[in-house]
Write an enzyme that holds these catalytic residues in place. Sequence first.
Site, PDB file in Angstrom:
ATOM      1  N   TYR A 191      14.782 -38.479  10.925  1.00 37.87           N
ATOM      2  CA  TYR A 191      16.391 -38.113  11.248  1.00 37.87           C
ATOM      3  C   TYR A 191      17.165 -36.596  10.464  1.00 37.87           C
ATOM      4  O   TYR A 191      15.567 -35.569  10.606  1.00 37.87           O
ATOM      5  CB  TYR A 191      17.019 -38.815   9.548  1.00 37.87           C
ATOM      6  CG  TYR A 191      18.345 -38.725   8.959  1.00 37.87           C
ATOM      7  CD1 TYR A 191      19.172 -38.682   9.824  1.00 37.87           C
ATOM      8  CD2 TYR A 191      18.443 -38.030   8.288  1.00 37.87           C
ATOM      9  CE1 TYR A 191      20.455 -38.321   9.799  1.00 37.87           C
ATOM     10  CE2 TYR A 191      19.659 -37.564   7.876  1.00 37.87           C
ATOM     11  CZ  TYR A 191      21.402 -37.649   8.636  1.00 37.87           C
ATOM     12  OH  TYR A 191      21.687 -37.035   8.200  1.00 37.87           O
ATOM     13  N   ASN A 227      17.122 -34.549   8.475  1.00 40.56           N
ATOM     14  CA  ASN A 227      16.695 -33.362   8.097  1.00 40.56           C
ATOM     15  C   ASN A 227      14.463 -33.639   8.057  1.00 40.56           C
ATOM     16  O   ASN A 227      15.013 -33.159   7.122  1.00 40.56           O
ATOM     17  CB  ASN A 227      17.094 -33.655   6.045  1.00 40.56           C
ATOM     18  CG  ASN A 227      16.783 -35.110   5.804  1.00 40.56           C
ATOM     19  OD1 ASN A 227      15.945 -35.585   6.686  1.00 40.56           O
ATOM     20  ND2 ASN A 227      17.675 -35.614   4.692  1.00 40.56           N
ATOM     21  N   LYS A 228      14.761 -34.301   8.546  1.00 38.04           N
ATOM     22  CA  LYS A 228      12.842 -35.023   8.805  1.00 38.04           C
ATOM     23  C   LYS A 228      12.288 -33.519   9.511  1.00 38.04           C
ATOM     24  O   LYS A 228      13.205 -32.996   9.863  1.00 38.04           O
ATOM     25  CB  LYS A 228      12.662 -35.632   9.520  1.00 38.04           C
ATOM     26  CG  LYS A 228      13.173 -37.457   8.289  1.00 38.04           C
ATOM     27  CD  LYS A 228      12.561 -36.968   6.742  1.00 38.04           C
ATOM     28  CE  LYS A 228      12.970 -38.806   5.985  1.00 38.04           C
ATOM     29  NZ  LYS A 228      13.925 -38.408   5.892  1.00 38.04           N
ATOM     30  N   GLN A 229      10.637 -33.804   9.628  1.00 39.68           N
ATOM     31  CA  GLN A 229       9.787 -32.501   9.602  1.00 39.68           C
ATOM     32  C   GLN A 229      10.281 -32.410  11.108  1.00 39.68           C
ATOM     33  O   GLN A 229       9.902 -31.565  11.712  1.00 39.68           O
ATOM     34  CB  GLN A 229       8.265 -32.782   9.392  1.00 39.68           C
ATOM     35  CG  GLN A 229       8.049 -32.797   7.766  1.00 39.68           C
ATOM     36  CD  GLN A 229       8.505 -33.735   6.721  1.00 39.68           C
ATOM     37  OE1 GLN A 229       8.969 -34.529   7.172  1.00 39.68           O
ATOM     38  NE2 GLN A 229       7.869 -34.388   5.708  1.00 39.68           N
ATOM     39  N   LEU A 230      10.167 -33.751  11.394  1.00 42.98           N
ATOM     40  CA  LEU A 230      10.685 -33.993  13.519  1.00 42.98           C
ATOM     41  C   LEU A 230      12.490 -34.615  13.326  1.00 42.98           C
ATOM     42  O   LEU A 230      11.711 -35.603  12.634  1.00 42.98           O
ATOM     43  CB  LEU A 230       9.337 -34.688  13.644  1.00 42.98           C
ATOM     44  CG  LEU A 230       9.354 -34.977  14.965  1.00 42.98           C
ATOM     45  CD1 LEU A 230       7.597 -35.322  16.065  1.00 42.98           C
ATOM     46  CD2 LEU A 230      10.260 -36.349  15.872  1.00 42.98           C
TER      47      LEU A 230
END
Length: 371
Positions: A180, A182-185
């Site tokens: 999603y 907001n994730k790191q990737l």
Amino acid sequence: MTTAVDEVPLARPVLGEPEERAVLEVLRSGQLSLGPRLPEFERRFAQRLGVPHASAVSSGTAGLHLALRAVGVQAGDEVVTSPFSFVASANAPIYEGARPVFADIDPHTLNLDPDAAEAAITERTAALLPVHIFGFPADLPAFERMGLPIVEDACEALGAVHADGTPVGGRGHPAVFGFYANKQLTTGEGGLIALDGPERKQRIDSERNQGRAPDMGWLDHDRLGFNYRLTDIACAIGLAQLDRLDGMLAARARVAGWYRELLDDVEGLDLPCRDQHGDVRGWFVFVVQLPRGVDRDATVRALRERGVQSKPYLPAIHLMSFYRERFGHRPGEFPVCEDVAARSLALPFFPELKQEQAERVATALRSVLAR
Ligand SMILES: Cc1ncc(COP(=O)(O)O)c(C=O)c1O
């Protein structure tokens, strides 16, 4: 919610020319799904984790669902998991007619407490579902000693490393990542299951694709399936993000370091636990626990007035209305989780957050807490 021009936002993905180029290439190829980017993304992600296989899916939630099916969770089973998580990890067993059984968390790491989890095991327990919350590695060796199938919720934990040097997701259990925004990737929406063997990969690849037979013949369906496919557009974005992942992870860790320096001495404020015993966090969010007695909603409002976004994060799952009504949960069952959930506040956190923005956030929080 509109964002004032100079407001410090909670999260923002790093996207640019490489992602634009990758998407355009897919659009021009005309093959928007089930094209060559899917296996390439899976192969590169698996390689990074040091696992033999990976199956990309449409979300972390879809990944948790298929991973639980892959370890044999069925209707009537119980799955022991954390009440301090994003709701999807508790919902996933319910999709199969199983029951999420919660156990309290460790007050330091905020992860499922292995002793509490062990005490929650019954003859109906079919799997353990530890969550690497806020990117801090769950105590997998302790869960492995319990001898039950494990599904790891690694949706927040890309880049985290266990004490023995294994990347989180690389210990041989189905481990689910989420992409999603907001994730790191990020791939916008998306997920991936890290896998140890070809049989599980074959089953999951079929189930994500409407239960296609192993030869993937069109309209030949030999089992119940779902549409949990990840598009080639998303996989192309994922590949571009993989190329810059180390830089983005390092930038997140740098921002976390600024916050720690700026906020370490605020009385009563608990910061995310430091890396310990060799476990290394993959930085996802910077969530503080406000001092006891502080009005969190008023804090959020006061920060907003000072141009800083913040969000209570995360609520205790067992106290959500659906869980209370369906399973009869009540306050007081998991006191550590409830205390943490009542005090936790996510601060702005993303790779491109500037040092002066971190300083603004810290100054605002200090002044609000000093009132
Ligand atoms: C711990 C955890 N589990 C599961 C999920 C679900 O992932 P998704 O939103 O990709 O379905 C998320 C992400 O939001 C998460 O943070």
